[in-house]
Design an enzyme around this catalytic site. Structure first.
Site, PDB file in Angstrom:
ATOM      1  N   GLY A 141      45.290  28.894  80.425  1.00  0.00           N
ATOM      2  CA  GLY A 141      46.368  28.580  81.359  1.00  0.00           C
ATOM      3  C   GLY A 141      45.849  28.384  82.772  1.00  0.00           C
ATOM      4  O   GLY A 141      46.291  27.484  83.489  1.00  0.00           O
ATOM      5  N   ASP A 142      44.883  29.204  83.166  1.00  0.00           N
ATOM      6  CA  ASP A 142      44.278  29.043  84.486  1.00  0.00           C
ATOM      7  C   ASP A 142      43.527  27.715  84.565  1.00  0.00           C
ATOM      8  O   ASP A 142      43.579  27.031  85.599  1.00  0.00           O
ATOM      9  CB  ASP A 142      43.328  30.207  84.782  1.00  0.00           C
ATOM     10  CG  ASP A 142      44.056  31.533  84.859  1.00  0.00           C
ATOM     11  OD1 ASP A 142      45.193  31.561  85.365  1.00  0.00           O
ATOM     12  OD2 ASP A 142      43.496  32.540  84.398  1.00  0.00           O
ATOM     13  N   ALA A 143      42.848  27.347  83.489  1.00  0.00           N
ATOM     14  CA  ALA A 143      42.154  26.052  83.449  1.00  0.00           C
ATOM     15  C   ALA A 143      43.172  24.916  83.558  1.00  0.00           C
ATOM     16  O   ALA A 143      42.941  23.923  84.258  1.00  0.00           O
ATOM     17  CB  ALA A 143      41.333  25.927  82.172  1.00  0.00           C
TER      18      ALA A 143
END
Length: 162
Positions: free
Chosen positions: A120-122
């Site tokens: 999700g951060d990516a």
């Protein structure tokens, strides 16, 4: 966060908020509500969105929850808020200005999935790279999908060496 949000608002900069985890929504609801008033882009995954919906008695329809967040009070009304919900290998939901769009995901085969922590951060990094490059929201979502898939693929490859 409020100091940074106020600075962004006062200087016309973009402020992004990631709901981060269900416990943040549950235990820091007042702080999330304060930050949300400044947010131009709001990101979360499907479990965080469901927690937000439950906490605010919005039901479990993720599109409805996204629309509610997108329409919630905003300090800088000149900038409409975008709300982006990722859902793993299901479509990404984007709510903006009273409308919802969904963007299909090319899933990684389940047998290749090792760990999704960080995907999700990516996605957020890829999405914001697209926005900074002045790409459309749809193209930015695709860049987010590619970044998340690349992250998962790199994670899978790294397991060979650990």
């Amino acid at each position: 966060m409020k100091i940074i949000a106020e600075h962004a608002n006062a200087t016309g900069k973009t402020f992004c908020l990631n709901l981060s985890a269900p416990f943040i929504i549950d235990f820091f609801a007042d702080q999330v509500a304060t930050a949300l008033e400044y947010a131009d882009f709001v990101f979360c995954n499907e479990s965080e969105a469901a927690t937000y919906g439950k906490k605010h008695e919005l039901g479990d329809d993720l599109q409805k929850i996204a629309l509610h967040i997108a329409a919630s009070p905003k300090k800088n009304a000149d900038k409409k808020r975008y709300v982006i919900f990722t859902q793993g290998d299901s479509s990404t939901i984007v709510a903006h200005d009273g409308k919802v769009e969904e963007y299909a995901v090319v899933p990684l085969p389940k047998d290749q999935l090792v760990d999704t922590n960080g995907a999700g951060d990516a996605f957020v990094g890829g999405f914001l790279a697209g926005i900074l490059a002045e790409k459309s929201v749809g193209d930015s979502v695709e860049l987010g999908h590619q970044a998340a898939l690349s992250f998962l693929t790199i994670l899978l490859d790294s397991r060979k060496y650990c």
